[in-house]
Enzyme design. Sequence first.
Site, PDB file in Angstrom:
ATOM      1  N   LYS A 291       0.858  -1.182   0.000  1.00 45.78           N
ATOM      2  CA  LYS A 291       0.000   0.000   0.000  1.00 45.78           C
ATOM      3  C   LYS A 291       0.897   1.237   0.000  1.00 45.78           C
ATOM      4  O   LYS A 291       1.912   1.267   0.691  1.00 45.78           O
ATOM      5  CB  LYS A 291      -0.890  -0.015   1.246  1.00 45.78           C
ATOM      6  CG  LYS A 291      -1.887   1.137   1.330  1.00 45.78           C
ATOM      7  CD  LYS A 291      -2.796   1.016   2.553  1.00 45.78           C
ATOM      8  CE  LYS A 291      -3.817   2.152   2.619  1.00 45.78           C
ATOM      9  NZ  LYS A 291      -4.701   2.059   3.789  1.00 45.78           N
TER      10      LYS A 291
ATOM     11  N   SER B 267      -9.846   2.401   3.075  1.00 46.44           N
ATOM     12  CA  SER B 267      -8.908   3.106   2.226  1.00 46.44           C
ATOM     13  C   SER B 267      -7.948   2.199   1.464  1.00 46.44           C
ATOM     14  O   SER B 267      -7.357   2.637   0.479  1.00 46.44           O
ATOM     15  CB  SER B 267      -8.086   4.101   3.054  1.00 46.44           C
ATOM     16  OG  SER B 267      -7.223   3.416   3.956  1.00 46.44           O
TER      17      SER B 267
ATOM     18  N   SER C 258     -10.196   0.071   7.280  1.00 48.02           N
ATOM     19  CA  SER C 258      -9.573   0.242   5.964  1.00 48.02           C
ATOM     20  C   SER C 258      -8.913  -1.006   5.383  1.00 48.02           C
ATOM     21  O   SER C 258      -8.521  -0.990   4.217  1.00 48.02           O
ATOM     22  CB  SER C 258      -8.543   1.372   6.002  1.00 48.02           C
ATOM     23  OG  SER C 258      -9.189   2.614   5.897  1.00 48.02           O
TER      24      SER C 258
END
Lengths: 484, 95
Positions: A76, A151, A175
Amino acid sequence: MTQETLSDWVRKLRAREISSRELTRLYLDRIERLDADLNSFVTVTAESALEQADAADARLAKGEEAPLLGVPVAQKDIFCTRGVRTACGSRMLDPFVSPYDATVVERMHAAGAVMLGKTNMDEFAMGSSNETSFYGPVRNPWDTARVPGGSSGGSAAAVGARLAPGATGTDTGGSIRQPAAFCGITGLKPTYGRVSRYGMIAFASSLDQGGPMAASAEDCGHMLNAMAGFDERDSTSLERPAEDFTAALDADLTGLRIGLPQEFFGEGLDDGIRAALDEAIRVLRERGAEIREVSLPNSHLSVPAYYVVAPAEASSNLSRFDGVRYGYRCEDPQDLLDLYTRSRGEGFGAEVKRRIMVGTHVLSAGYYDAYYLKAQKVRRVIADDFRRVFADVDLLLGPTTPELPFELGAKSADPVKMYLSDIYTIAANLAGLPAMSLPAGEVQGLPVGLQLIGNYFDEARMIGVAHQFQQETDWHARVPSAFA
Amino acid sequence: MSVDTEHVQRIAELSRLAMDDDQAREFAGGLSDIFDFVEQLDGADIEGVEPMAHPMDAAQRLRPDAVTEPDRRDDYQAIAPAVEGGLYLVPRVIE
């Protein structure tokens, strides 16, 4: 060649049935061919990936063993990667090339993982749909008109479409779990303090926790073995003995006490999700688990408490972005204040500004007691609810999300509506408990996520229970047809 | 609690965010909704409850006061928007 899970690849690499270079090439090809429809990667590091793969092949040839030796993964874009842009979904960090690696990146590298690239995400991890990214929205591989969740939406979409066998995520209010549910994969948020936050760009420091996202629970166990561990560079890292998170895969579910928080099954839960969970509960009961109803009476206060605590911490954390030392700087600043306010005004997107302003307001003179102190007290009341139920049950089970993946734009105009997407996930963050989402059904061709919440440090047991569920079901093995 | 454009401007100023009136107007509705929403906390029974700052109530770990980081000034300045002679440049502060 997309049926294999990360765990399968670990075995095949060790058995020398495939080389890391071949495997890395396979996923790089898939990314190149298929990611245009998803936008799940913001950076693909093909060249260094192949170099890392060759290094892993050399180690494999020497008979070395490391948890992820030769396995390609995606990071990420919230984790700092030395020499590779780390933008955190923001214009503010678009020019930022990190001078150091996050501990998670360092540990995964040491464990032999090959980094394919960096995945798209909501700006500074603030969002539940991946629509707030400076690099454009990510699309859900099951239906590209829908959001992948957020997210960690880029990581979830990439794994869901099998563009990577595993990816890292971070979870402040859901998330990892909410996008895992939306994209039909397994994702785990560990106990707060398990995984180092060093080099993981901070959103809300008392809630943020990194974790694995992959097809299966077993995969998550292998990844967590590489990711977790004490780190003196993170002041909230927990000093715990090393643990094998795949140790309980053969768990016997007989007598396992699973609690169903009745507040998670009330009004607002999609009927299709409810039916899928009923079926999952039946499977677990058949395997010998004891199912009982429990109550978390203060859980309705989770989202409001979160939207005081998280923005407050964010407003403080994001004060470091000032246009001086790194990141975006406005053109031709007139004075120091103009440099600060315009760099921040131009560098941050609307959702980040909104949360900074909420946080600044709740911490400002005259409002602190009414908002922040009160939310901190509510946080304890919520954690105490969990403490009480874990005296009677081993695990909690419920939905990950109240509804199926929604269409792009469906909630963009209404922040509070968007925030309620995380209604079932936030409480675990406030309490610091480990929690995971695993695929447990399909409704109208869209995946359903089942959430397990465990007691502190109970990740291995959760992974074991999830693995046993995945021996009985094949939801986690399904790949959206466009990407099969 | 409802906030008007002027109040949004004041919060933006405290937040060091440049914002014109049109932008402030756009934020006013959403911020008002959020402040209304978090007012649900007023109904919580928190009499005598201690605020919780850390999930495990852990205290900050202390370390010896020793230098552990190498000097990497050049690496860190290489990513700054403007530097000169080892210093970060900002607009003139003292006339």
